[in-house]
Design an enzyme around this catalytic site. Structure first.
Site, PDB file in Angstrom:
ATOM      1  N   ASN A 183     -13.005   9.836 -26.432  1.00  0.00           N
ATOM      2  CA  ASN A 183     -11.934  10.308 -25.366  1.00  0.00           C
ATOM      3  C   ASN A 183     -11.297   9.403 -24.449  1.00  0.00           C
ATOM      4  OD1 ASN A 183      -9.920  11.760 -23.880  1.00  0.00           O
ATOM      5  ND2 ASN A 183     -11.243  13.254 -23.268  1.00  0.00           N
ATOM      6  N   TRP A 184     -10.366   8.609 -24.691  1.00  0.00           N
ATOM      7  CA  TRP A 184      -9.998   7.529 -23.737  1.00  0.00           C
ATOM      8  C   TRP A 184      -9.257   8.159 -22.562  1.00  0.00           C
ATOM      9  CZ3 TRP A 184      -8.184   3.322 -27.708  1.00  0.00           C
ATOM     10  CH2 TRP A 184      -9.156   3.115 -28.467  1.00  0.00           C
ATOM     11  N   LYS A 185      -8.766   9.234 -22.646  1.00  0.00           N
ATOM     12  CA  LYS A 185      -8.119   9.823 -21.293  1.00  0.00           C
ATOM     13  C   LYS A 185      -7.006   8.977 -20.989  1.00  0.00           C
ATOM     14  CE  LYS A 185     -12.347  11.952 -20.133  1.00  0.00           C
ATOM     15  NZ  LYS A 185     -13.215  12.620 -18.839  1.00  0.00           N
ATOM     16  N   GLU A 241     -10.448  19.267 -17.872  1.00  0.00           N
ATOM     17  CA  GLU A 241      -9.562  18.489 -17.075  1.00  0.00           C
ATOM     18  C   GLU A 241      -8.099  19.169 -17.168  1.00  0.00           C
ATOM     19  OE1 GLU A 241     -10.378  14.384 -18.343  1.00  0.00           O
ATOM     20  OE2 GLU A 241     -12.075  14.520 -17.374  1.00  0.00           O
ATOM     21  N   GLU A 284     -18.942  21.370 -23.241  1.00  0.00           N
ATOM     22  CA  GLU A 284     -18.823  20.477 -22.235  1.00  0.00           C
ATOM     23  C   GLU A 284     -19.185  21.183 -20.653  1.00  0.00           C
ATOM     24  OE1 GLU A 284     -16.896  16.868 -23.624  1.00  0.00           O
ATOM     25  OE2 GLU A 284     -15.376  18.171 -22.581  1.00  0.00           O
ATOM     26  N   GLY A 301     -18.220  13.309 -16.701  1.00  0.00           N
ATOM     27  CA  GLY A 301     -17.869  12.174 -15.938  1.00  0.00           C
ATOM     28  C   GLY A 301     -18.890  11.987 -14.338  1.00  0.00           C
ATOM     29  N   SER A 360     -21.328  13.142 -19.974  1.00  0.00           N
ATOM     30  CA  SER A 360     -22.118  11.910 -19.822  1.00  0.00           C
ATOM     31  C   SER A 360     -23.234  11.552 -20.774  1.00  0.00           C
ATOM     32  CB  SER A 360     -23.071  12.250 -18.377  1.00  0.00           C
ATOM     33  OG  SER A 360     -22.030  12.530 -17.020  1.00  0.00           O
ATOM     34  N   HIS A 388      -9.479  20.810 -22.838  1.00  0.00           N
ATOM     35  CA  HIS A 388     -10.521  20.070 -22.060  1.00  0.00           C
ATOM     36  C   HIS A 388     -10.567  20.618 -20.686  1.00  0.00           C
ATOM     37  CE1 HIS A 388     -12.341  16.827 -20.058  1.00  0.00           C
ATOM     38  NE2 HIS A 388     -12.644  16.200 -21.076  1.00  0.00           N
ATOM     39  N   GLY A 390     -16.652  10.601 -23.304  1.00  0.00           N
ATOM     40  CA  GLY A 390     -15.490  10.129 -22.094  1.00  0.00           C
ATOM     41  C   GLY A 390     -15.887   8.456 -22.031  1.00  0.00           C
TER      42      GLY A 390
HETATM   43  C1  PEP Z   1     -15.157  14.234 -21.345  1.00  0.00           C
HETATM   44  O1  PEP Z   1     -14.312  14.015 -20.742  1.00  0.00           O
HETATM   45  O2  PEP Z   1     -14.948  15.188 -22.239  1.00  0.00           O
HETATM   46  C2  PEP Z   1     -16.462  13.550 -21.181  1.00  0.00           C
HETATM   47  C3  PEP Z   1     -17.432  14.123 -21.898  1.00  0.00           C
HETATM   48  O3  PEP Z   1     -16.619  12.541 -20.317  1.00  0.00           O
HETATM   49  P1  PEP Z   1     -17.684  11.894 -20.070  1.00  0.00           P
HETATM   50  O4  PEP Z   1     -18.603  11.400 -21.383  1.00  0.00           O
HETATM   51  O5  PEP Z   1     -17.296  10.752 -19.161  1.00  0.00           O
HETATM   52  O6  PEP Z   1     -18.798  12.600 -19.034  1.00  0.00           O
END
Ligand code: PEP
Length: 256
Positions: free
Chosen positions: A9-11, A97, A167, A173, A212, A95, A233
């Site tokens: 997921n490049w956001k 976010e 998640e 993050g 993470s 998600h 992410g």
């Molecule tokens: C995410 O945003 O879905 C995510 C898992 O981010 P990260 O891997 O950076 O924790």
């Protein structure tokens, strides 16, 4: 048998040219990888150029979101029909976010799952507890409530094409992943609930872990029986790190 699935997921991190550069690197490294499924989720704007880069490879496209209607007066939104035309295969819904920053509710996410299925997209439906909820011992109650709301009205036949992503919000993050045992406890709970709801179909549904994920922790996470892949992410923004995650089997610790 569930084939592991990894989604990057490049956001909102890359410009169009940065996205095409990264897509090229990932395609070179993972374009013919076998025994796992891989998808990347660029921004909407980068979807078309990235689509032409990955089209001859095994890398699939994932959208970071969609609207619950197929068309209409929804300024700034993108529909499932538009994504399907670009041969997008997966779509992330719910998600944390989007829940936190854009006020998305379980009801909206339930409607987005419906829109994805209507347009032959595979939803990756996200759920997970906040840090304070885990500390208060409420994790299982929180994910149960979210899962029930997200899957309201879904039939076993539809469920076959739905994946979940656990998640934990406190792990996204932050550099602090859930331990394999913490993640497995929730994944097992979700699988049992899915089995009660959908019977045998639950065995086909992927439950991804996200939070993470890195090259150094993915192997132990993937060794858990109910972890079927990862939503990645930050580590997906680095072609080498993402490739190492997808090729987690290569990091198998030496036998003692
Ligand atoms: C995410 O945003 O879905 C995510 C898992 O981010 P990260 O891997 O950076 O924790």
């Amino acid at each position: 048998m569930r084939k592991p699935l990894f989604i990057g997921n490049w956001k909102m991190n890359l410009t169009g040219s940065e996205a095409t550069d990264l897509a090229k690197k990932i395609t070179m490294s993972l374009g013919s990888v076998e025994d796992v499924d891989v998808a990347i989720a660029p921004s909407y704007l980068a979807m078309r150029p990235v689509s032409s880069i990955v089209s001859a490879s095994r890398i699939e496209l994932c959208s970071q979101d969609l609207h619950w209607e197929d068309k209409g007066p929804f300024t700034g939104e993108v529909s499932g029909a538009m994504l399907a035309e670009l041969r997008v295969k997966y779509v992330i819904v719910g998600h944390s976010e989007r829940r936190r920053n854009f006020g998305e509710t379980d009801l909206m996410i339930n409607m987005k799952i419906d829109a994805a299925l209507r347009n032959n997209l595979i939803p990756i439906a996200c759920l997970g507890e906040k840090g304070e909820e885990r500390l208060a011992g409420k994790t299982i109650n929180v994910v149960r409530k979210q899962m029930n709301a997200l899957l309201e009205g879904i039939t076993p036949d539809q469920a076959r094409n739905i994946n979940l992503a656990y998640e934990p919000v406190w792990a996204i993050g932050t550099g602090h992943n859930a331990t394999p045992e913490q993640a497995q406890e929730v994944h097992k709970f979700l699988r049992d609930q899915l089995t009660k709801r959908f019977g045998e179909v639950a065995r086909e549904m992927h439950i991804l872990y996200g939070g993470s994920v890195r090259p150094d922790n993915i192997y132990d996470l993937m060794m858990q029986p109910d972890i079927d892949g990862a939503l990645v992410g930050s580590s997906s923004l680095d072609a080498e790190h993402f490739s190492a995650i997808v090729r987690y089997r290569d990091r198998k610790p030496a036998a003692v």
